[in-house]
Design a protein around this motif. Structure first.
Motif, PDB file in Angstrom:
ATOM      1  N   TRP A 293     -48.704  57.340 -80.045  1.00 20.57           N
ATOM      2  CA  TRP A 293     -49.313  56.715 -78.879  1.00 20.57           C
ATOM      3  C   TRP A 293     -50.397  55.736 -79.302  1.00 20.57           C
ATOM      4  O   TRP A 293     -51.071  55.923 -80.322  1.00 20.57           O
ATOM      5  CB  TRP A 293     -49.954  57.763 -77.972  1.00 20.57           C
ATOM      6  N   ASP A 294     -50.578  54.703 -78.469  1.00 22.50           N
ATOM      7  CA  ASP A 294     -51.778  53.884 -78.525  1.00 22.50           C
ATOM      8  C   ASP A 294     -52.546  54.132 -77.231  1.00 22.50           C
ATOM      9  O   ASP A 294     -52.144  54.972 -76.406  1.00 22.50           O
ATOM     10  CB  ASP A 294     -51.437  52.410 -78.740  1.00 22.50           C
ATOM     11  N   LEU A 295     -53.653  53.419 -77.044  1.00 21.36           N
ATOM     12  CA  LEU A 295     -54.444  53.658 -75.834  1.00 21.36           C
ATOM     13  C   LEU A 295     -53.653  53.338 -74.572  1.00 21.36           C
ATOM     14  O   LEU A 295     -53.816  54.010 -73.543  1.00 21.36           O
ATOM     15  CB  LEU A 295     -55.734  52.842 -75.863  1.00 21.36           C
ATOM     16  N   ALA A 296     -52.772  52.347 -74.636  1.00 21.02           N
ATOM     17  CA  ALA A 296     -51.941  52.027 -73.473  1.00 21.02           C
ATOM     18  C   ALA A 296     -51.062  53.220 -73.109  1.00 21.02           C
ATOM     19  O   ALA A 296     -50.911  53.574 -71.931  1.00 21.02           O
ATOM     20  CB  ALA A 296     -51.081  50.799 -73.758  1.00 21.02           C
ATOM     21  N   GLY A 297     -50.471  53.859 -74.108  1.00 22.06           N
ATOM     22  CA  GLY A 297     -49.647  55.031 -73.853  1.00 22.06           C
ATOM     23  C   GLY A 297     -50.454  56.188 -73.314  1.00 22.06           C
ATOM     24  O   GLY A 297     -49.987  56.939 -72.437  1.00 22.06           O
ATOM     25  N   LEU A 298     -51.667  56.336 -73.825  1.00 19.69           N
ATOM     26  CA  LEU A 298     -52.550  57.401 -73.333  1.00 19.69           C
ATOM     27  C   LEU A 298     -52.894  57.189 -71.870  1.00 19.69           C
ATOM     28  O   LEU A 298     -52.861  58.124 -71.063  1.00 19.69           O
ATOM     29  CB  LEU A 298     -53.821  57.432 -74.186  1.00 19.69           C
ATOM     30  N   VAL A 299     -53.224  55.945 -71.515  1.00 19.54           N
ATOM     31  CA  VAL A 299     -53.539  55.637 -70.117  1.00 19.54           C
ATOM     32  C   VAL A 299     -52.320  55.852 -69.231  1.00 19.54           C
ATOM     33  O   VAL A 299     -52.417  56.452 -68.151  1.00 19.54           O
ATOM     34  CB  VAL A 299     -54.044  54.185 -69.985  1.00 19.54           C
ATOM     35  N   SER A 300     -51.164  55.352 -69.672  1.00 14.58           N
ATOM     36  CA  SER A 300     -49.947  55.491 -68.881  1.00 14.58           C
ATOM     37  C   SER A 300     -49.629  56.956 -68.608  1.00 14.58           C
ATOM     38  O   SER A 300     -49.298  57.344 -67.480  1.00 14.58           O
ATOM     39  CB  SER A 300     -48.782  54.827 -69.613  1.00 14.58           C
ATOM     40  N   HIS A 301     -49.748  57.784 -69.641  1.00 15.40           N
ATOM     41  CA  HIS A 301     -49.470  59.213 -69.471  1.00 15.40           C
ATOM     42  C   HIS A 301     -50.471  59.862 -68.518  1.00 15.40           C
ATOM     43  O   HIS A 301     -50.083  60.528 -67.554  1.00 15.40           O
ATOM     44  CB  HIS A 301     -49.522  59.918 -70.820  1.00 15.40           C
ATOM     45  N   THR A 302     -51.762  59.649 -68.784  1.00 19.89           N
ATOM     46  CA  THR A 302     -52.792  60.353 -68.017  1.00 19.89           C
ATOM     47  C   THR A 302     -52.807  59.904 -66.564  1.00 19.89           C
ATOM     48  O   THR A 302     -52.805  60.740 -65.650  1.00 19.89           O
ATOM     49  CB  THR A 302     -54.172  60.135 -68.663  1.00 19.89           C
ATOM     50  N   GLY A 303     -52.803  58.601 -66.336  1.00 22.17           N
ATOM     51  CA  GLY A 303     -52.779  58.110 -64.954  1.00 22.17           C
ATOM     52  C   GLY A 303     -51.490  58.464 -64.246  1.00 22.17           C
ATOM     53  O   GLY A 303     -51.481  58.717 -63.029  1.00 22.17           O
ATOM     54  N   GLY A 304     -50.376  58.494 -64.990  1.00 20.94           N
ATOM     55  CA  GLY A 304     -49.102  58.891 -64.397  1.00 20.94           C
ATOM     56  C   GLY A 304     -49.101  60.339 -63.972  1.00 20.94           C
ATOM     57  O   GLY A 304     -48.582  60.699 -62.900  1.00 20.94           O
ATOM     58  N   VAL A 305     -49.684  61.211 -64.805  1.00 20.90           N
ATOM     59  CA  VAL A 305     -49.784  62.629 -64.440  1.00 20.90           C
ATOM     60  C   VAL A 305     -50.641  62.797 -63.192  1.00 20.90           C
ATOM     61  O   VAL A 305     -50.316  63.598 -62.296  1.00 20.90           O
ATOM     62  CB  VAL A 305     -50.341  63.450 -65.617  1.00 20.90           C
ATOM     63  N   HIS A 306     -51.738  62.060 -63.099  1.00 23.21           N
ATOM     64  CA  HIS A 306     -52.577  62.146 -61.895  1.00 23.21           C
ATOM     65  C   HIS A 306     -51.768  61.800 -60.642  1.00 23.21           C
ATOM     66  O   HIS A 306     -51.876  62.488 -59.609  1.00 23.21           O
ATOM     67  CB  HIS A 306     -53.767  61.186 -62.006  1.00 23.21           C
ATOM     68  N   ARG A 307     -50.974  60.753 -60.710  1.00 24.72           N
ATOM     69  CA  ARG A 307     -50.186  60.319 -59.547  1.00 24.72           C
ATOM     70  C   ARG A 307     -49.058  61.298 -59.238  1.00 24.72           C
ATOM     71  O   ARG A 307     -48.762  61.564 -58.064  1.00 24.72           O
ATOM     72  CB  ARG A 307     -49.650  58.902 -59.799  1.00 24.72           C
ATOM     73  N   TRP A 308     -48.452  61.839 -60.264  1.00 23.75           N
ATOM     74  CA  TRP A 308     -47.378  62.829 -60.111  1.00 23.75           C
ATOM     75  C   TRP A 308     -47.899  64.083 -59.416  1.00 23.75           C
ATOM     76  O   TRP A 308     -47.312  64.570 -58.448  1.00 23.75           O
ATOM     77  CB  TRP A 308     -46.848  63.140 -61.513  1.00 23.75           C
ATOM     78  N   VAL A 309     -49.029  64.585 -59.887  1.00 18.37           N
ATOM     79  CA  VAL A 309     -49.607  65.793 -59.298  1.00 18.37           C
ATOM     80  C   VAL A 309     -50.079  65.530 -57.873  1.00 18.37           C
ATOM     81  O   VAL A 309     -49.847  66.347 -56.972  1.00 18.37           O
ATOM     82  CB  VAL A 309     -50.759  66.320 -60.172  1.00 18.37           C
ATOM     83  N   ALA A 310     -50.726  64.397 -57.649  1.00 17.86           N
ATOM     84  CA  ALA A 310     -51.198  64.088 -56.294  1.00 17.86           C
ATOM     85  C   ALA A 310     -50.043  64.062 -55.305  1.00 17.86           C
ATOM     86  O   ALA A 310     -50.152  64.585 -54.184  1.00 17.86           O
ATOM     87  CB  ALA A 310     -51.932  62.752 -56.288  1.00 17.86           C
ATOM     88  N   ALA A 311     -48.909  63.489 -55.705  1.00 17.83           N
ATOM     89  CA  ALA A 311     -47.744  63.435 -54.806  1.00 17.83           C
ATOM     90  C   ALA A 311     -47.215  64.825 -54.507  1.00 17.83           C
ATOM     91  O   ALA A 311     -46.911  65.157 -53.345  1.00 17.83           O
ATOM     92  CB  ALA A 311     -46.653  62.568 -55.434  1.00 17.83           C
ATOM     93  N   MET A 312     -47.099  65.662 -55.524  1.00 22.53           N
ATOM     94  CA  MET A 312     -46.575  67.013 -55.294  1.00 22.53           C
ATOM     95  C   MET A 312     -47.510  67.842 -54.442  1.00 22.53           C
ATOM     96  O   MET A 312     -47.063  68.590 -53.561  1.00 22.53           O
ATOM     97  CB  MET A 312     -46.299  67.699 -56.635  1.00 22.53           C
ATOM     98  N   VAL A 313     -48.810  67.715 -54.686  1.00 17.68           N
ATOM     99  CA  VAL A 313     -49.768  68.500 -53.904  1.00 17.68           C
ATOM    100  C   VAL A 313     -49.796  68.025 -52.452  1.00 17.68           C
ATOM    101  O   VAL A 313     -49.787  68.841 -51.526  1.00 17.68           O
ATOM    102  CB  VAL A 313     -51.166  68.435 -54.547  1.00 17.68           C
ATOM    103  N   ARG A 314     -49.802  66.713 -52.228  1.00 14.36           N
ATOM    104  CA  ARG A 314     -49.795  66.211 -50.852  1.00 14.36           C
ATOM    105  C   ARG A 314     -48.597  66.758 -50.081  1.00 14.36           C
ATOM    106  O   ARG A 314     -48.699  67.097 -48.904  1.00 14.36           O
ATOM    107  CB  ARG A 314     -49.737  64.681 -50.836  1.00 14.36           C
TER     108      ARG A 314
END
Length: 250
Positions: free
Chosen positions: A39-60
């Motif tokens: 990973w580079d920082l772009a991959g780290l951001v993509s993963h972390t921000g993607g997980v936030h959006r994934w979890v928010a959708a499931m919880v909503r």
């Protein structure tokens, strides 16, 4: 140790997202992330921000099944200059989603506690660990609040048995051997390897091997594989600790 409410963890997750975005603002997104090979920082951001959006959708949606994260449109900006701001958006929408339902409400989760409250804790520590990854990649000092770090160590021990993507986790059993994790600031746990699985409890007692660290933040980095323990901090059967660490990598 502090006892956390769901609302407190949701708020702390938002704080940590904003902290991570601050760390990344203006940085070169092609910088490698040694703690996450490949990973580079772009991959780290993509993963972390993607997980936030994934979890928010499931919880909503109080989802009864796991959503396919790869099939979701995360809205990531085309220009890397916008990555930190994209990540920061989660500091608002994720706590809002986590607080939109009763913490006891059932929702899909990969851990043992399949309720909304699982995700406030998981997202807090997911973000903390990846913020550490970013700081290490950039050569910045790592700082984690001790209450957050202590909860993070305990959360790691709570979710580890459910990390089925690492088959070696199933090998974490034994005939009563004990591994003690102790922070100089007061937090401590003893892990007992039983014939079927391991168990853990809060305790200041030593074990067959005891790992001592100055802070819970140091222990958090060790259990998540972000640093190695200092040689002088290991008392007893160092081979047992190495065996545990090799099989508990998630």
């Amino acid at each position: 140790m502090r006892e956390w409410s769901h609302a407190e963890r949701a708020a702390a997750a938002g704080t940590e997202i904003a902290r991570m975005a601050d760390v990344l603002h203006g940085e070169d997104m092609s910088t490698p992330v040694p703690a996450c090979p490949g990973w580079d920082l772009a991959g780290l951001v993509s993963h972390t921000g993607g997980v936030h959006r994934w979890v928010a959708a499931m919880v909503r949606d109080l989802a009864e099944r796991r959503y396919d994260r790869r099939a979701m449109d995360m809205g990531m900006p085309a220009d890397a200059d916008g990555y930190a701001a994209w990540l920061r958006e989660g500091a608002v929408f994720l706590p809002e989603a986590l607080l939109s339902h009763d913490p006891q409400a059932p929702v899909w989760a990969w851990g043992g506690d399949r309720r909304v409250r699982f995700w406030s804790r998981r997202m807090l520590h997911e973000t903390v660990v990846h913020r550490i990854d970013a700081e290490l990649a950039l050569g910045l000092p790592v700082s984690v609040d001790e209450d957050v770090a202590a909860d993070g160590v305990e959360e790691f021990l709570d979710v580890l048995p459910y990390a089925r993507w690492n088959p070696a986790v199933a090998e974490l059993r034994g005939a009563g051997e004990t591994i003690s994790l102790q922070a100089g600031t007061g937090a401590g746990w003893v892990i007992t390897l039983g014939p079927g699985r391991f168990h853990h409890r809060r305790s200041p007692q030593p074990g067959d091997v005891t790992l001592r660290a100055a802070t819970a933040a140091d222990l958090l980095q060790v259990v998540w594989g972000r640093r190695d323990p200092d040689d002088h901090a290991v008392e007893g059967d160092a081979g047992l600790l190495a065996w545990w660490r090799e099989r508990s990598r998630i």
